[in-house]
Design a protein around this motif. Sequence first.
Motif, PDB file in Angstrom:
ATOM      1  N   VAL A   1      38.938  35.891  36.419  1.00 55.79           N
ATOM      2  CA  VAL A   1      37.899  36.664  37.064  1.00 55.79           C
ATOM      3  C   VAL A   1      38.220  38.011  36.678  1.00 55.79           C
ATOM      4  O   VAL A   1      39.198  38.721  37.456  1.00 55.79           O
ATOM      5  CB  VAL A   1      37.562  36.214  38.260  1.00 55.79           C
ATOM      6  CG1 VAL A   1      36.240  37.069  38.820  1.00 55.79           C
ATOM      7  CG2 VAL A   1      37.214  34.756  38.622  1.00 55.79           C
ATOM      8  N   GLN A   2      37.250  39.097  36.103  1.00 52.68           N
ATOM      9  CA  GLN A   2      37.382  40.070  35.762  1.00 52.68           C
ATOM     10  C   GLN A   2      36.124  41.159  36.131  1.00 52.68           C
ATOM     11  O   GLN A   2      35.103  40.609  35.480  1.00 52.68           O
ATOM     12  CB  GLN A   2      37.823  40.591  34.210  1.00 52.68           C
ATOM     13  CG  GLN A   2      38.081  42.023  33.919  1.00 52.68           C
ATOM     14  CD  GLN A   2      39.334  42.467  34.641  1.00 52.68           C
ATOM     15  OE1 GLN A   2      40.319  42.247  34.433  1.00 52.68           O
ATOM     16  NE2 GLN A   2      38.859  43.564  35.244  1.00 52.68           N
ATOM     17  N   LEU A   3      36.330  42.308  36.717  1.00 50.16           N
ATOM     18  CA  LEU A   3      35.250  43.145  36.861  1.00 50.16           C
ATOM     19  C   LEU A   3      35.394  44.032  35.833  1.00 50.16           C
ATOM     20  O   LEU A   3      36.305  44.467  35.258  1.00 50.16           O
ATOM     21  CB  LEU A   3      35.280  44.003  38.223  1.00 50.16           C
ATOM     22  CG  LEU A   3      34.369  44.939  38.602  1.00 50.16           C
ATOM     23  CD1 LEU A   3      32.970  44.193  39.054  1.00 50.16           C
ATOM     24  CD2 LEU A   3      34.815  45.722  39.798  1.00 50.16           C
ATOM     25  N   THR A   4      34.083  44.287  35.012  1.00 52.79           N
ATOM     26  CA  THR A   4      33.989  45.226  33.905  1.00 52.79           C
ATOM     27  C   THR A   4      32.849  46.181  34.128  1.00 52.79           C
ATOM     28  O   THR A   4      31.983  46.092  34.952  1.00 52.79           O
ATOM     29  CB  THR A   4      33.600  44.348  32.612  1.00 52.79           C
ATOM     30  OG1 THR A   4      32.215  43.675  32.779  1.00 52.79           O
ATOM     31  CG2 THR A   4      34.742  43.203  32.355  1.00 52.79           C
ATOM     32  N   ASP A   5      32.951  47.158  33.473  1.00 52.91           N
ATOM     33  CA  ASP A   5      32.044  48.289  33.657  1.00 52.91           C
ATOM     34  C   ASP A   5      30.777  48.083  32.441  1.00 52.91           C
ATOM     35  O   ASP A   5      31.096  47.127  31.975  1.00 52.91           O
ATOM     36  CB  ASP A   5      32.727  49.631  33.308  1.00 52.91           C
ATOM     37  CG  ASP A   5      33.323  50.114  31.980  1.00 52.91           C
ATOM     38  OD1 ASP A   5      32.838  49.202  31.048  1.00 52.91           O
ATOM     39  OD2 ASP A   5      33.798  50.765  31.944  1.00 52.91           O
TER      40      ASP A   5
END
Length: 76
Positions: free
Chosen positions: A24-28
């Motif tokens: 799981v990765q938060l991206t801009d």
Amino acid sequence: TEVAPGECTVVTGEGYTPNSTVTVQLTDADGNPVGDPIVAETDDTGAFTVDLCVPEDAEPGDYTVIGTDDETGTPA
């Protein structure tokens, strides 16, 4: 969900490979990673629940959470 820098939220997903892992990765807005990825374990139905914290130095704005099935490499 609106989350302030330094705070956490709960992320859920389904439809992944059962009894496996999801990164799981938060991206801009440009698709760049924000903070460190988190590995979540899926249950026997392919679902997961994990806490995701927004880095304290994150700029206000819109972000996307990407879950990548570690077995298939498929992002969602």
